[in-house]
Write a protein that holds these residues in place. Structure first.
Motif, PDB file in Angstrom:
ATOM      1  N   ALA A  29       0.831  -1.207   0.000  1.00  0.00           N
ATOM      2  CA  ALA A  29       0.000   0.000   0.000  1.00  0.00           C
ATOM      3  C   ALA A  29       0.866   1.258   0.000  1.00  0.00           C
ATOM      4  O   ALA A  29       0.566   2.235  -0.696  1.00  0.00           O
ATOM      5  CB  ALA A  29      -0.934  -0.005   1.208  1.00  0.00           C
ATOM      6  N   PRO A 147      -2.847   3.505   5.016  1.00  0.00           N
ATOM      7  CA  PRO A 147      -3.054   2.228   4.337  1.00  0.00           C
ATOM      8  C   PRO A 147      -4.471   1.666   4.449  1.00  0.00           C
ATOM      9  O   PRO A 147      -4.800   0.718   3.744  1.00  0.00           O
ATOM     10  CB  PRO A 147      -2.030   1.288   4.993  1.00  0.00           C
ATOM     11  N   ARG A 192      -7.606   1.899   1.459  1.00  0.00           N
ATOM     12  CA  ARG A 192      -6.636   2.983   1.523  1.00  0.00           C
ATOM     13  C   ARG A 192      -7.287   4.357   1.537  1.00  0.00           C
ATOM     14  O   ARG A 192      -8.409   4.539   1.083  1.00  0.00           O
ATOM     15  CB  ARG A 192      -5.628   2.926   0.387  1.00  0.00           C
TER      16      ARG A 192
END
Length: 201
Positions: A29, A147, A192
């Motif tokens: 991520a 993330p 995210r």
């Protein structure tokens, strides 16, 4: 939601030793968010509130050996963990023990700033984001990243998301504008959070 520096140091200092083991799967991520920042070889970039330096290797890969990568964090224990994880120097970046609200960086020296989990820990959000704008050239970029998204993060902490969350787009857009940034992209999904902004002239 803003935080005073002493509280930030205490909070993250106590958690630095096992921070990476608590979130072992975030690497992809981080790399994807760095990719969306649009860095080029030779660019200069700051990881603001770098923590244990998880973004530093992908930032280094993006700017290459001719680029400059700085990592700044307020918490000595986090900087120490970044060093022990091998994320300083040539593999990552130059690490600075510094408050992102008062950076030892000259005006317009950078092409971009990356900030993971940063905004809710800023003591003075407008002033601190203005300081990030100061060190970036006009047209330079800012990525505010996490993330996981706002709802997933709130659920992790047993809370509900609220309209006064600084990361909510209706709050974030004017906040960035007041600090010299123009929001150009906003993603808030379970997997995210990424807000991209451009430094205004």
């Amino acid at each position: 939601m803003s935080d005073d520096p002493t509280h930030v140091r205490e909070f993250f200092g106590a958690r630095a030793a096992d921070w990476d083991t608590r979130f072992p799967d975030d690497g992809p991520a981080y790399a994807a968010a760095v990719g969306d920042l649009g860095l080029r070889p030779g660019d200069a970039v700051l990881d603001a509130g770098c923590g244990t330096g998880r973004a530093l290797p992908p930032l280094r890969a993006a700017v290459g050996p001719s680029g400059t990568v700085l990592g700044a964090d307020l918490t000595p224990e986090m900087i120490e963990r970044a060093v022990s994880a091998g994320r300083g120097g040539e593999e990552g970046g130059t690490l600075l023990l510094a408050d992102v609200g008062r950076l030892p960086v000259r005006d317009g020296a950078l092409d971009a700033v990356f900030g993971a989990g940063l905004i809710s820990h800023l003591a003075e959000p407008v002033a601190d984001l203005r300081e990030l704008a100061r060190v970036v050239r006009p047209g330079g970029r800012l990525a505010l990243f996490h993330p996981i998204g706002r709802a997933a993060l709130a659920a992790r902490h047993g809370r509900q998301i609220t309209p006064d969350d600084l990361r909510a787009e209706p709050r974030l857009r004017p906040l960035l504008a007041e600090a010299g940034w123009r929001l150009v992209s906003y993603v808030d999904e379970d997997t995210r959070f990424l807000a991209l902004a451009v430094r205004e002239d």
